[in-house]
Design a protein around this motif. Structure first.
Motif, PDB file in Angstrom:
ATOM      1  N   ASN A  42     -51.810  55.523   1.237  1.00 18.89           N
ATOM      2  CA  ASN A  42     -52.879  54.679   0.709  1.00 18.89           C
ATOM      3  C   ASN A  42     -53.447  55.324  -0.556  1.00 18.89           C
ATOM      4  N   PRO A  43     -53.559  54.582  -1.680  1.00 18.71           N
ATOM      5  CA  PRO A  43     -54.052  55.198  -2.916  1.00 18.71           C
ATOM      6  C   PRO A  43     -55.510  55.634  -2.792  1.00 18.71           C
ATOM      7  N   SER A  44     -55.806  56.838  -3.316  1.00 17.93           N
ATOM      8  CA  SER A  44     -57.185  57.324  -3.351  1.00 17.93           C
ATOM      9  C   SER A  44     -57.671  57.468  -4.787  1.00 17.93           C
ATOM     10  N   GLY A  45     -56.829  57.133  -5.749  1.00 16.57           N
ATOM     11  CA  GLY A  45     -57.189  57.199  -7.154  1.00 16.57           C
ATOM     12  C   GLY A  45     -56.311  56.265  -7.962  1.00 16.57           C
ATOM     13  N   SER A  46     -56.436  56.343  -9.275  1.00 17.90           N
ATOM     14  CA  SER A  46     -55.720  55.406 -10.150  1.00 17.90           C
ATOM     15  C   SER A  46     -54.274  55.822 -10.413  1.00 17.90           C
ATOM     16  N   LYS A  47     -53.888  57.024  -9.971  1.00 17.85           N
ATOM     17  CA  LYS A  47     -52.538  57.525 -10.264  1.00 17.85           C
ATOM     18  C   LYS A  47     -51.556  57.276  -9.141  1.00 17.85           C
ATOM     19  N   TYR A  48     -51.861  56.348  -8.262  1.00 17.29           N
ATOM     20  CA  TYR A  48     -50.899  56.027  -7.203  1.00 17.29           C
ATOM     21  C   TYR A  48     -50.890  54.519  -6.974  1.00 17.29           C
ATOM     22  N   ALA A  49     -49.714  53.918  -7.154  1.00 21.63           N
ATOM     23  CA  ALA A  49     -49.529  52.481  -6.893  1.00 21.63           C
ATOM     24  C   ALA A  49     -48.805  52.340  -5.566  1.00 21.63           C
ATOM     25  N   ASP A  50     -49.437  51.724  -4.580  1.00 17.66           N
ATOM     26  CA  ASP A  50     -48.814  51.599  -3.262  1.00 17.66           C
ATOM     27  C   ASP A  50     -47.921  50.366  -3.207  1.00 17.66           C
ATOM     28  N   GLN A  51     -47.288  50.141  -2.045  1.00 20.94           N
ATOM     29  CA  GLN A  51     -46.357  49.025  -1.893  1.00 20.94           C
ATOM     30  C   GLN A  51     -47.055  47.682  -2.111  1.00 20.94           C
ATOM     31  N   LYS A  52     -48.288  47.597  -1.641  1.00 21.04           N
ATOM     32  CA  LYS A  52     -49.027  46.329  -1.780  1.00 21.04           C
ATOM     33  C   LYS A  52     -49.183  45.964  -3.246  1.00 21.04           C
ATOM     34  N   LYS A  53     -49.542  46.948  -4.086  1.00 19.70           N
ATOM     35  CA  LYS A  53     -49.722  46.702  -5.506  1.00 19.70           C
ATOM     36  C   LYS A  53     -48.410  46.260  -6.152  1.00 19.70           C
ATOM     37  N   VAL A  54     -47.318  46.953  -5.811  1.00 23.03           N
ATOM     38  CA  VAL A  54     -46.014  46.620  -6.388  1.00 23.03           C
ATOM     39  C   VAL A  54     -45.580  45.229  -5.957  1.00 23.03           C
ATOM     40  N   PHE A  55     -45.773  44.898  -4.666  1.00 26.90           N
ATOM     41  CA  PHE A  55     -45.383  43.581  -4.163  1.00 26.90           C
ATOM     42  C   PHE A  55     -46.192  42.471  -4.832  1.00 26.90           C
ATOM     43  N   GLU A  56     -47.470  42.719  -5.043  1.00 34.37           N
ATOM     44  CA  GLU A  56     -48.309  41.693  -5.677  1.00 34.37           C
ATOM     45  C   GLU A  56     -47.858  41.426  -7.116  1.00 34.37           C
ATOM     46  N   ASP A  57     -47.421  42.489  -7.806  1.00 31.68           N
ATOM     47  CA  ASP A  57     -46.996  42.318  -9.200  1.00 31.68           C
ATOM     48  C   ASP A  57     -45.595  41.724  -9.314  1.00 31.68           C
ATOM     49  N   LEU A  58     -44.679  42.227  -8.489  1.00 28.43           N
ATOM     50  CA  LEU A  58     -43.278  41.833  -8.632  1.00 28.43           C
ATOM     51  C   LEU A  58     -42.921  40.594  -7.833  1.00 28.43           C
ATOM     52  N   GLY A  59     -43.700  40.289  -6.805  1.00 28.54           N
ATOM     53  CA  GLY A  59     -43.386  39.146  -5.958  1.00 28.54           C
ATOM     54  C   GLY A  59     -42.830  39.596  -4.634  1.00 28.54           C
ATOM     55  N   MET A  60     -43.289  39.002  -3.561  1.00 32.82           N
ATOM     56  CA  MET A  60     -42.853  39.396  -2.224  1.00 32.82           C
ATOM     57  C   MET A  60     -41.416  38.991  -1.958  1.00 32.82           C
ATOM     58  N   TYR A  61     -40.952  37.920  -2.609  1.00 31.36           N
ATOM     59  CA  TYR A  61     -39.614  37.410  -2.309  1.00 31.36           C
ATOM     60  C   TYR A  61     -38.829  37.272  -3.603  1.00 31.36           C
ATOM     61  N   ILE A  62     -37.635  37.803  -3.603  1.00 30.86           N
ATOM     62  CA  ILE A  62     -36.760  37.790  -4.772  1.00 30.86           C
ATOM     63  C   ILE A  62     -35.474  37.078  -4.371  1.00 30.86           C
ATOM     64  N   ALA A  63     -35.138  35.999  -5.010  1.00 30.35           N
ATOM     65  CA  ALA A  63     -33.977  35.205  -4.601  1.00 30.35           C
ATOM     66  C   ALA A  63     -32.823  35.391  -5.567  1.00 30.35           C
ATOM     67  N   CYS A  64     -31.636  35.501  -5.006  1.00 25.02           N
ATOM     68  CA  CYS A  64     -30.418  35.575  -5.815  1.00 25.02           C
ATOM     69  C   CYS A  64     -29.249  35.189  -4.930  1.00 25.02           C
ATOM     70  N   ILE A  65     -28.074  35.060  -5.518  1.00 26.83           N
ATOM     71  CA  ILE A  65     -26.894  34.648  -4.765  1.00 26.83           C
ATOM     72  C   ILE A  65     -25.828  35.730  -4.904  1.00 26.83           C
ATOM     73  N   ILE A  66     -25.166  36.094  -3.854  1.00 33.83           N
ATOM     74  CA  ILE A  66     -24.083  37.067  -3.907  1.00 33.83           C
ATOM     75  C   ILE A  66     -22.836  36.454  -3.304  1.00 33.83           C
ATOM     76  N   GLU A  67     -21.707  37.131  -3.551  1.00 33.43           N
ATOM     77  CA  GLU A  67     -20.476  36.701  -2.916  1.00 33.43           C
ATOM     78  C   GLU A  67     -20.631  36.831  -1.412  1.00 33.43           C
ATOM     79  N   GLN A  68     -20.179  35.813  -0.685  1.00 29.05           N
ATOM     80  CA  GLN A  68     -20.421  35.775   0.755  1.00 29.05           C
ATOM     81  C   GLN A  68     -19.506  36.723   1.508  1.00 29.05           C
ATOM     82  N   LEU A  69     -20.083  37.519   2.366  1.00 31.70           N
ATOM     83  CA  LEU A  69     -19.331  38.394   3.241  1.00 31.70           C
ATOM     84  C   LEU A  69     -19.403  37.806   4.646  1.00 31.70           C
ATOM     85  N   THR A  70     -19.231  38.623   5.663  1.00 32.31           N
ATOM     86  CA  THR A  70     -19.377  38.128   7.037  1.00 32.31           C
ATOM     87  C   THR A  70     -20.828  37.753   7.262  1.00 32.31           C
ATOM     88  N   ALA A  71     -21.084  36.514   7.611  1.00 32.28           N
ATOM     89  CA  ALA A  71     -22.449  36.026   7.784  1.00 32.28           C
ATOM     90  C   ALA A  71     -22.729  35.775   9.257  1.00 32.28           C
TER      91      ALA A  71
END
Length: 852
Positions: A42-71
């Protein structure tokens, strides 16, 4: 970091302009945090970005398509997590059983989403997306000096896929800049094939690059920033994959028919042909044509699988998957219950995520341990280096488990070799062969310890390797066996240091693995860990480094590899061993050349040792003449080196008798001239063919070298004049406090054994080497005893002198009395080895050797 700009400064060039890189987001996550009870930071100052901060900026869900393997169809997040664990177990089993490839790997978790629903017009619509979570394995960390030589070869197995990914990103970046003729090499590695559409197709891709703020990691950090800078130039467009299901199936059928028709005619798509002709490659190689055919066949297969999947309802697919998994789930549940009541082994791995993923039960009775080549299938099947078909056996009688090592097998329990049947206890560490490291779990012992409220941390990979290192003769360096820490080496030896101890513990299992591969491949090469002090590397100060000694058992040549070179070679050894295991007839085609990771050019120079001469006399313009010992990395004398430093005038002539100074500071601002002479060396080992000396004075970038001269007593006849127009304060400080370190290098003579190599396998050579080592140990012990005897004799003489002086009325004794005591018997004779060496060194050397 300042906003979205990351600035990096080369610590070696402080006056250079800092390099700047701009990204969409930049975070400082190095300090200013507190650890919660659940492990969350948990951040206690300005020099630490936690997962929550990164997720809020980058987006919780990232969609893309890959070659299909065993599904596999899943119905909840719990089932997704179960599949992730299954993949981790499969990866661990493969790494544990083969041991020919590193357990470190790139990890890709692909979650495919398919949504079917009628639209406003009543048509059946399908939406498809995939989330690709990719964790790229990093290369081995380099030393602060940077990786060189073999470490940078692109053919190295550890960096091959990363190199391919870098090439793909560069090509895509070039395409984004308008160069449409560039061919993107997606098929160069499995990793880039899987990420093809995620990198260059209909996708939204986010790359997170982790950097180190330490200045010793400047080169690695700069390389990572450049990699990320290229990646951000790639342009992708994410659109909703939505189309009527029936229409999509029809389009897939039409596309497959078109591809099939082109394959029958042996042609390629018109647009590909046009691009090829535009690029000047109208003739098209057979390899390019074959590549295009493979792409068409893969696309057809993928289209067919999509069509079959679309024809089924979600309920049908889920039911099929559940039926397929039901027996597996029941088996896993049964296995979990058996683990609670049955003694078993669970694996230890350098990667904590892979620890505990492999479990071998020890049911009532006797269980054999070995390979699939055993006469009778073993109950615990192991594969890999130094695992014999019939390796060991464990016997479980009423919860008491005993392990027995079979003839010729390598088996360690708690770091010590097993020579007879031995009872196992809870949390005992067991090493089978070279790299199968397990922990024993005893439900009986565990229950008793719980009743007694005895709590203990389970062993870690680091503590187990530390234990093996201590029992292999490294106890003094690692602080002894008494002070184990949780996952960190316990270092009580200041000369070694924590970083070197960690490197040592990390390197030992790798050296054992390399020796095991050398034995199985009959390479007649032996590897040993060597601790190299900074002085032995020609440095005044620094940290002790862990190197690896490479010894050719046939010719006797010895070379020293630094940590990075050895790690790089080891991965290439693993690739060679993998080819050997798979039955590749060409696995040894490169034997005796640079493509053979076990081979070293015998003509290459090797560091014999170093000599150090104090420079302080130069500050007073006084001549210095020294016969210096040439000391190897173990501290043993390998001979003597004559070194002279003679102040002179600017034309090289001798100074007058009154041309000295009372204080070196008098030289500041004046000119200084002097000569460094290395006339000869004496008493070098006869195994060296030719030798030379090398040194750097003050700020020299390139070393000064003598001529290369043959013989055990080489005459170098080296003389070099140095002239400094203005002496600075820093130069005076160097002269007063520093020393000139001279390295002596040599090429080794190849002395083939009398028995041809083909008739003398590595095991026999190793036996001869072991006998030689034992002889050396006995000689070392004899010398130590002799030295101790001389020390006692000297102490007795000093006590006699003190006693005689105290008995005298004026507390004085004559010189004749002192000489009579000193010349009395005891402790004065040198060994026959010392006398032989003195004779070999000549008259001048003899005088140097006889000084007591």
């Amino acid at each position: 970091m300042n906003g979205n700009t990351t600035t990096i400064q080369d610590p070696g060039q402080p006056n250079e302009e800092p390099r700047k890189f701009a990204f969409d987001f930049s975070y400082w996550s190095h300090d200013e945090y507190t650890e919660e009870s659940d492990g969350y930071l948990n951040p206690s100052g300005s020099k630490y970005a936690d997962q929550k901060k990164v997720f809020e900026d980058l987006g919780m869900y990232i969609a893309c398509i890959i070659e299909q393997l065993t599904a596999a169809a899943v119905n909840s997040y719990a089932e997704i997590e179960s599949k992730e664990q299954e993949g981790t177990r499969n990866r661990t089993v493969a790494a544990t059983n083969m041991n020919a490839t590193s357990s470190r790997a790139h990890t890709i978790v692909a979650i495919n989403f398919t949504q079917k629903a009628p639209n406003a017009a009543g048509e059946s619509m399908t939406k498809q997306a995939s989330i690709n979570l990719v964790d790229l394995a990093g290369s081995e960390r380099a030393e602060s000096t940077g990786a060189t030589g073999d470490r940078l070869k692109e053919g190295s197995a550890i960096n091959k896929s990363l190199s391919a990914l870098g090439n793909v990103i560069k090509a895509l970046a070039d395409q984004s800049m308008g160069n449409t003729k560039v061919m993107v090499p997606f098929r160069d590695s499995v990793l880039t094939r899987l990420l093809k559409n995620a990198l260059g197709g209909n996708s939204k891709t986010i790359m997170i690059a982790a950097l180190s703020p330490a200045d010793i990691n400047y080169e690695e950090t700069l390389s990572t920033l450049r990699f990320a800078d290229r990646a951000k130039a790639i342009k992708t467009t994410a659109t909703v994959n939505e189309s009527p299901t029936d229409k999509l199936i029809r389009e897939l059928r039409e596309e497959n028919a078109k591809l099939m028709e082109m394959l029958k005619k042996g042609g390629i798509p018109p647009e590909m042909m046009a691009a090829q002709q535009e690029g000047g490659g109208s003739d098209g190689s057979q390899e390019e044509m074959e590549e295009m055919r493979k792409q068409m066949e893969e696309e057809m297969k993928r289209n067919q699988e999509e069509m079959e999947a679309m024809k089924k309802s979600w309920e049908e697919r889920l039911k099929e998957q559940q039926n397929e998994n039901s027996s597996k789930v029941a088996e896993e549940a049964k296995h979990a219950e058996m683990k609670k009541v049955t003694p078993h082994f669970w694996n230890l791995n350098e990667d904590p995520a892979l620890t505990g993923m492999v479990v071998h039960l020890c049911p009532e009775g006797t269980t054999a341990i070995g390979t699939d080549k055993a006469k009778k299938a073993p109950g615990i099947l192991l594969k890999g280096l130094n695992i014999l078909p019939e390796h060991a056996s464990v016997t479980n009688k009423g919860g008491t488990v005993k392990i027995k090592c079979l003839s010729g097998a390598k088996l360690l329990v708690n770091g010590q070799a097993v020579t007879k049947e031995q009872e196992l206890h809870h949390h005992d560490r067991v090493l089978f062969g070279s790299s199968h490291l397990y922990v024993f779990h005893s439900p009986k012992d565990f229950a008793e310890r719980q009743k007694a409220n005895k709590k203990e941390e389970p062993p870690s990979y680091e503590t187990a390797q530390e234990e093996i290192a201590e029992n292999s003769g490294m106890a003094a360096l690692l602080g002894g066996a008494g002070g184990k820490s949780k996952g960190k080496p316990t270092v009580n030896t200041p000369a070694l240091g924590l970083a070197a101890a960690e490197d040592l513990i990390h390197m030992l299992p790798m050296v054992n693995e390399a020796n095991a591969m050398s034995e199985e491949l009959d390479k007649k090469v032996k590897f040993e860990v060597a601790l190299i002090a900074p002085q032995a590397r020609g440095l005044k100060e620094g940290r002790t480094e862990v190197n690896v000694k490479h010894k050719n058992l046939e010719t006797g040549t010895v070379f020293m590899w630094d940590r990075n070179k050895f790690i790089d070679r080891k991965f290439m050894m693993q690739e060679m061993y993998q080819n050997y295991v798979e039955g590749d007839k060409n696995w040894n085609d490169g034997a005796g050349t640079e493509s053979d990771p076990f081979w070293v050019d015998p003509a290459g120079p090797v560091l014999i040792g170093t000599s150090q001469i104090i420079l302080k006399s130069l500050g007073y313009l006084i001549e210095t003449q020294e016969k210096l010992p040439i000391t190897d990395f173990k501290g043993n004398d390998e001979g003597y080196l004559q070194v002279e430093i003679n102040p002179c005038n600017s034309s090289g002539g001798d100074l007058g008798d009154d041309d000295f100074v009372d204080n070196p500071q008098e030289l500041v601002g004046k000119s200084l001239s002097f000569k460094i002479l290395i006339p000869h060396a004496r008493g070098l080992n006869s195994k060296y063919d030719k030798t030379f000396a090398s040194y750097r004075f003050y700020l020299d970038e390139d070393p000064t070298k003598t001529e290369m001269v043959a013989g055990s007593n080489p005459e170098y006849k080296h003389e070099k004049m140095f002239h400094f127009k203005v002496v600075t304060e820093s130069m005076i400080e160097y002269i007063e406090q520093g020393q000139l370190i001279i390295e002596v290098w040599g090429s080794q003579k190849e002395v083939p054994r009398s028995t041809p190599a083909a008739k003398e396998p590595r095991l026999l050579l190793m036996a001869a080497e072991k006998a030689k080592d034992n002889s050396k140990e006995k000689e070392a012990a004899r010398r130590a005893d002799a030295a101790e005897s001389r020390a006692r004799a000297a102490e007795d003489k000093l006590n006699k002198i003190a006693k005689l002086a105290s008995a005298s009325p004026d507390k004085k004794i004559s010189a004749d009395q002192v000489m009579a005591i000193m010349n009395s018997g005891g402790g004065g004779a040198g060994s026959s080895h010392d006398k032989a060496r003195t004779e070999n060194m000549g008259a001048e050397g003899s005088r140097a050797c006889n000084i007591m």
